[in-house]
Motif scaffolding. Structure first.
Motif, PDB file in Angstrom:
ATOM      1  N   ILE A  86       0.838  -1.255  -0.049  1.00  0.00           N
ATOM      2  CA  ILE A  86      -0.038   0.021  -0.108  1.00  0.00           C
ATOM      3  C   ILE A  86       0.645   1.239  -0.167  1.00  0.00           C
ATOM      4  N   ASP A  87       0.803   1.721  -1.075  1.00  0.00           N
ATOM      5  CA  ASP A  87       1.690   3.084  -1.141  1.00  0.00           C
ATOM      6  C   ASP A  87       0.825   4.299  -1.911  1.00  0.00           C
ATOM      7  N   PRO A  88       0.606   5.281  -1.081  1.00  0.00           N
ATOM      8  CA  PRO A  88      -0.081   6.420  -1.408  1.00  0.00           C
ATOM      9  C   PRO A  88       0.435   7.128  -2.419  1.00  0.00           C
ATOM     10  N   THR A  89       1.684   7.325  -2.488  1.00  0.00           N
ATOM     11  CA  THR A  89       2.281   8.014  -3.424  1.00  0.00           C
ATOM     12  C   THR A  89       2.975   7.565  -4.709  1.00  0.00           C
ATOM     13  N   SER A  90       3.845   6.358  -4.745  1.00  0.00           N
ATOM     14  CA  SER A  90       4.513   5.944  -5.831  1.00  0.00           C
ATOM     15  C   SER A  90       3.979   4.688  -6.117  1.00  0.00           C
ATOM     16  N   PRO A  91       3.218   4.707  -7.238  1.00  0.00           N
ATOM     17  CA  PRO A  91       2.623   3.273  -7.950  1.00  0.00           C
ATOM     18  C   PRO A  91       3.815   2.405  -8.431  1.00  0.00           C
ATOM     19  N   TYR A  92       3.823   1.163  -8.040  1.00  0.00           N
ATOM     20  CA  TYR A  92       4.924   0.537  -8.807  1.00  0.00           C
ATOM     21  C   TYR A  92       4.558  -0.893  -9.072  1.00  0.00           C
ATOM     22  N   THR A  93       5.038  -1.659  -9.760  1.00  0.00           N
ATOM     23  CA  THR A  93       4.625  -3.166 -10.355  1.00  0.00           C
ATOM     24  C   THR A  93       5.727  -4.061  -9.921  1.00  0.00           C
ATOM     25  N   GLY A  94       5.002  -5.337  -9.735  1.00  0.00           N
ATOM     26  CA  GLY A  94       5.984  -6.571 -10.043  1.00  0.00           C
ATOM     27  C   GLY A  94       7.507  -6.548  -9.501  1.00  0.00           C
ATOM     28  N   GLY A  95       8.293  -6.711 -10.267  1.00  0.00           N
ATOM     29  CA  GLY A  95       9.723  -6.744  -9.635  1.00  0.00           C
ATOM     30  C   GLY A  95      10.236  -5.545  -8.821  1.00  0.00           C
ATOM     31  N   ALA A  96       9.956  -4.345  -9.141  1.00  0.00           N
ATOM     32  CA  ALA A  96      10.195  -3.087  -8.784  1.00  0.00           C
ATOM     33  C   ALA A  96       9.697  -2.691  -7.208  1.00  0.00           C
ATOM     34  N   LEU A  97       8.914  -3.602  -6.854  1.00  0.00           N
ATOM     35  CA  LEU A  97       8.013  -3.535  -5.673  1.00  0.00           C
ATOM     36  C   LEU A  97       8.755  -3.832  -4.468  1.00  0.00           C
ATOM     37  N   LEU A  98       9.779  -4.766  -4.629  1.00  0.00           N
ATOM     38  CA  LEU A  98      10.472  -5.231  -3.450  1.00  0.00           C
ATOM     39  C   LEU A  98      12.022  -4.974  -3.367  1.00  0.00           C
ATOM     40  N   GLY A  99      12.420  -4.420  -2.399  1.00  0.00           N
ATOM     41  CA  GLY A  99      13.731  -4.017  -2.244  1.00  0.00           C
ATOM     42  C   GLY A  99      14.764  -5.011  -2.772  1.00  0.00           C
ATOM     43  N   ASP A 100      14.477  -6.318  -2.421  1.00  0.00           N
ATOM     44  CA  ASP A 100      15.204  -7.532  -2.925  1.00  0.00           C
ATOM     45  C   ASP A 100      14.644  -7.900  -4.157  1.00  0.00           C
ATOM     46  N   ARG A 101      15.045  -7.324  -5.278  1.00  0.00           N
ATOM     47  CA  ARG A 101      14.735  -7.855  -6.494  1.00  0.00           C
ATOM     48  C   ARG A 101      14.932  -9.234  -6.982  1.00  0.00           C
ATOM     49  N   VAL A 102      16.329  -9.520  -6.562  1.00  0.00           N
ATOM     50  CA  VAL A 102      16.589 -10.904  -6.800  1.00  0.00           C
ATOM     51  C   VAL A 102      15.716 -11.949  -6.456  1.00  0.00           C
ATOM     52  N   ARG A 103      15.445 -11.832  -5.181  1.00  0.00           N
ATOM     53  CA  ARG A 103      14.579 -12.752  -4.360  1.00  0.00           C
ATOM     54  C   ARG A 103      13.388 -12.882  -4.950  1.00  0.00           C
ATOM     55  N   MET A 104      12.764 -11.633  -5.327  1.00  0.00           N
ATOM     56  CA  MET A 104      11.380 -11.633  -5.881  1.00  0.00           C
ATOM     57  C   MET A 104      11.280 -12.190  -7.247  1.00  0.00           C
ATOM     58  N   SER A 117       1.502  -3.328  -5.961  1.00  0.00           N
ATOM     59  CA  SER A 117       1.372  -2.166  -5.404  1.00  0.00           C
ATOM     60  C   SER A 117      -0.265  -1.466  -5.490  1.00  0.00           C
ATOM     61  N   MET A 118      -0.694  -1.022  -4.507  1.00  0.00           N
ATOM     62  CA  MET A 118      -1.815  -0.256  -4.496  1.00  0.00           C
ATOM     63  C   MET A 118      -1.602   1.194  -4.013  1.00  0.00           C
ATOM     64  N   ALA A 119      -2.014   2.007  -4.726  1.00  0.00           N
ATOM     65  CA  ALA A 119      -2.011   3.420  -4.583  1.00  0.00           C
ATOM     66  C   ALA A 119      -3.413   3.854  -4.444  1.00  0.00           C
ATOM     67  N   THR A 120      -3.727   5.080  -3.772  1.00  0.00           N
ATOM     68  CA  THR A 120      -5.190   5.200  -3.621  1.00  0.00           C
ATOM     69  C   THR A 120      -5.626   6.735  -4.187  1.00  0.00           C
ATOM     70  N   ARG A 121      -5.548   6.666  -5.606  1.00  0.00           N
ATOM     71  CA  ARG A 121      -5.480   7.960  -6.421  1.00  0.00           C
ATOM     72  C   ARG A 121      -7.074   8.359  -6.053  1.00  0.00           C
ATOM     73  N   GLY A 122      -8.140   7.611  -6.239  1.00  0.00           N
ATOM     74  CA  GLY A 122      -9.343   8.198  -6.175  1.00  0.00           C
ATOM     75  C   GLY A 122     -10.464   7.738  -5.231  1.00  0.00           C
ATOM     76  N   HIS A 123      -9.756   6.787  -4.417  1.00  0.00           N
ATOM     77  CA  HIS A 123     -10.711   6.231  -3.553  1.00  0.00           C
ATOM     78  C   HIS A 123     -10.775   7.198  -2.294  1.00  0.00           C
ATOM     79  N   LEU A 124     -12.204   7.475  -2.220  1.00  0.00           N
ATOM     80  CA  LEU A 124     -12.739   8.455  -1.274  1.00  0.00           C
ATOM     81  C   LEU A 124     -12.185   8.219   0.096  1.00  0.00           C
ATOM     82  N   GLY A 125     -12.092   7.118   0.752  1.00  0.00           N
ATOM     83  CA  GLY A 125     -11.640   6.760   2.005  1.00  0.00           C
ATOM     84  C   GLY A 125     -10.204   6.597   2.315  1.00  0.00           C
ATOM     85  N   GLY A 126      -9.568   6.875   1.245  1.00  0.00           N
ATOM     86  CA  GLY A 126      -8.056   6.627   1.319  1.00  0.00           C
ATOM     87  C   GLY A 126      -7.860   5.261   1.444  1.00  0.00           C
ATOM     88  N   MET A 127      -6.635   5.190   1.706  1.00  0.00           N
ATOM     89  CA  MET A 127      -5.883   3.598   1.919  1.00  0.00           C
ATOM     90  C   MET A 127      -6.596   2.874   3.066  1.00  0.00           C
TER      91      MET A 127
END
Ligand SMILES: Nc1nc2c(ncn2[C@@H]2O[C@H](COP(=O)(O)OP(=O)(O)OP(=O)(O)O)[C@@H](O)[C@H]2O)c(=O)[nH]1
Ligand SMILES: [Mg+2]
Length: 315
Positions: A86-104, A117-127
């Motif tokens: 859950i990331d309110p600011t920076s949407p990212y996907t797949g391998g870039a999500l995890l710090g340890d990319r090799v592991r992922m 990852s899930m950003a909350t661009r338009g959801h009124l209730g926020g994350m």
């Protein structure tokens, strides 16, 4: 806007565990689309089966690396597993999500692993309101273990992490201390503490300080264990897995899990309804061109105006 038939197809896809449908459904949640109502109604009956784990802690403590290690553990136990960051600011996907990319990357092609990852661009209730629906989509799609990673230790992150059955709070030497955690209200929501980066100097001190803080706090129904791990080395991951299972087993046997789930659902409905009401009030207010003048000229008082507005906003 998707047609009703499209939502039906989407629901069918989610229930069949199709990755593309799951990804699209999560996007609907992010954007707070009106189709969410039909989606929610369509999948709800198939939810409530997954084990949910929240992972929270200060930035950089190793939450993603631990999540990746737990994905490995879950696969070793032949469980279908999903990670939702859950990331309110920076949407990212797949391998870039995890710090340890090799592991992922080992998991990138595994059909029984879903990472997003899930950003909350338009959801009124926020994350805090988007996360539970995101979790239910993954649950309905047949993921047996769902991990939710939040970034940071603010109130919203604490709420998201607490919307799971087992909450891991991760600490590491040099990155946010136990006092800061206590202030953020995070000590209370933890079911398991992990002092990560045990290979670094100062990890023992972090654990000691934490134990002291816990000792000072109120007695708990089920005291959270304080584990140590070095996620990059895979150290402590089996113990962490066992601690999670132990907590789940206790929560289930004691009836606590069912009680939490019921309470969370009721709280969620209250928040969703309150959010709708807030929107209705805002638009009634916008439509009222005279209100400001009436207040200024003392033709109406604030309490009376609020009561009238609330009445107009009610369905
Ligand atoms: N030395 C050491 N480094 C670790 C360990 N676990 C993670 N790291 C490193 O710490 C850095 C941050 O790890 P992440 O897993 O991305 O941490 P995070 O908590 O998910 O970070 P954010 O999502 O940005 O809040 C990376 O460079 C990891 O390789 C560990 O056990 N020991
Ligand atoms: Mg991370």
């Amino acid at each position: 806007m998707e047609a009703a038939g499209d939502v039906e197809a989407l629901v069918a896809g989610v229930l069949a565990g199709e990755r593309r449908a799951v990804a699209r459904a999560i996007s609907l949640v992010e954007d707070g689309r009106p189709e969410l109502e039909a989606l929610s109604a369509g999948i709800y009956g198939a939810t409530g089966r997954a084990t949910t784990i929240g992972i929270t802690g200060a930035p950089g403590v190793g939450k993603s690396t631990l999540a990746a290690a737990l994905v490995g553990a879950a696969r070793a136990h032949e469980r279908r597993v999903a990670v939702l960051a859950i990331d309110p600011t920076s949407p990212y996907t797949g391998g870039a999500l995890l710090g340890d990319r090799v592991r992922m990357q080992e998991h990138a092609t595994d059909p029984d692993v879903f990472i997003r990852s899930m950003a909350t661009r338009g959801h009124l209730g926020g994350m805090a309101l988007a996360a539970p629906e995101g979790i239910r989509i993954l649950d309905a799609a047949g993921y047996e273990l769902i991990m939710v990673e939040t970034v940071g230790v603010g109130q919203a992150e604490v709420e998201v992490a607490a919307a799971t059955d087992t909450t891991l709070v991760v600490l590491a030497p040099g990155l946010g201390d136990a006092v800061q955690m206590a202030k953020a209200g995070i000590l209370e929501v933890a079911d398991v503490f992990v002092v990560n980066k045990a290979d670094r100097e100062g990890a023992g001190e972090v654990a000691r300080e934490l134990r002291q803080m816990l000792h000072l706090g109120p007695a708990r129904e089920h005291d959270p264990p304080v584990l140590s791990a070095a996620a990059t080395l895979g150290d402590g991951v089996e113990e962490l897995w066992d601690a999670i299972e132990e907590h789940e087993a206790w929560a289930e046997a004691s009836g606590a899990r069912d009680a939490w789930r019921r309470a969370r659902l009721v709280a969620e409905v209250e928040s969703l309804a309150a959010e709708r009401f807030r929107v209705a009030v805002a638009s009634a207010l916008e439509a009222d061109a005279r209100l400001a003048g009436d207040l200024a000229e003392r033709r109406v008082d604030p309490y009376g105006a609020a009561a009238a507005l609330a009445r107009r906003a009610s369905p």
